[in-house]
Design an enzyme around this catalytic site. Structure first.
Site, mmCIF file in Angstrom:
data_model
loop_
_atom_site.group_PDB
_atom_site.id
_atom_site.type_symbol
_atom_site.label_atom_id
_atom_site.label_comp_id
_atom_site.label_asym_id
_atom_site.label_seq_id
_atom_site.Cartn_x
_atom_site.Cartn_y
_atom_site.Cartn_z
ATOM 1 N N CYS A 135 0.853 -1.132 -0.178
ATOM 2 C CA CYS A 135 -0.004 0.023 -0.155
ATOM 3 C C CYS A 135 0.848 1.153 0.156
ATOM 4 C CB CYS A 135 -0.828 0.093 0.970
ATOM 5 S SG CYS A 135 -0.227 0.056 2.821
ATOM 6 N N HIS A 192 -2.674 1.404 6.925
ATOM 7 C CA HIS A 192 -2.953 1.219 5.556
ATOM 8 C C HIS A 192 -3.426 2.536 5.103
ATOM 9 C CE1 HIS A 192 -4.125 -1.314 2.060
ATOM 10 N NE2 HIS A 192 -5.234 -0.586 1.781
ATOM 11 N N HIS A 209 -6.286 1.582 -3.851
ATOM 12 C CA HIS A 209 -5.112 1.158 -2.763
ATOM 13 C C HIS A 209 -4.596 -0.284 -3.375
ATOM 14 C CE1 HIS A 209 -7.828 -1.629 -0.579
ATOM 15 N NE2 HIS A 209 -8.324 -1.365 -1.425
#
Length: 176
Positions: free
Chosen positions: A79, A131, A143
């Site tokens: 990510c 994240h 993402h």
């Protein structure tokens, strides 16, 4: 005398590797570079155009495999590697390597004030900002989710993401 097919293939490969290619012109080299990285020519943009370029660069990576610690589309992106890569390529902004460090860059944005290009953060591993994704608008973000998945667009309104949302940051375009 018959030669095995594999030996013929090897001989042909050796011959082709020593074949001479004509020199490449500057125009052909520029075209080849643009085809290898079609977004690079927009890297010097500013304002709304820069955000458009950022989102275009991000969307061009849809389907690239997740790889923990990955920082290249050819080998995979995690990510934060995805975010770092996109910001460097499109805006020439050098972000920190981890999502937790990225959460300290720029300024905090209320969820109601999100605009495309803002970074959105989530708790997916039991700690804040574990994240990160890029807000696209319409409650959607792009993402690189996890092992076995590829870069994708997700809806922040889905219960999984809504329950894990930690906040957002706006990174100064063209800073760094």
């Amino acid at each position: 005398m018959k030669l095995p097919l594999s030996l013929l293939a090897l001989i042909f490969a050796l011959f082709m590797s020593s074949a001479y290619a004509a020199p490449v012109s500057a125009d052909e080299a520029a075209l080849a570079a643009e085809q290898a990285d079609p977004i690079a020519r927009f890297a010097q943009s500013s304002g709304e155009e820069a955000v458009g370029d950022l989102l275009l660069q991000a969307m061009s990576l849809l389907g690239v495999a997740y790889r923990f610690g990955g920082n290249s589309p050819t080998s995979g992106l995690d990510c934060s590697g995805f975010i770092k890569y996109v910001f460097e390529k499109s805006l020439k902004v050098n972000l920190p390597r981890t999502s937790a460090e990225m959460a300290k860059v720029g300024r905090a944005i209320d969820r109601g004030d999100l605009v495309p290009g803002d970074l959105v953060f989530f708790d997916t591993r039991g700690f804040r900002n574990s994240h990160v994704g890029i807000y696209l608008g319409g409650n959607k973000f792009i993402h690189s989710p996890r092992t076995g998945k590829t870069i994708e667009v997700a809806n922040m309104g889905q219960s999984y993401w809504a329950g894990r949302y930690n906040g957002a940051r706006r990174v100064q375009r063209g800073a760094n």
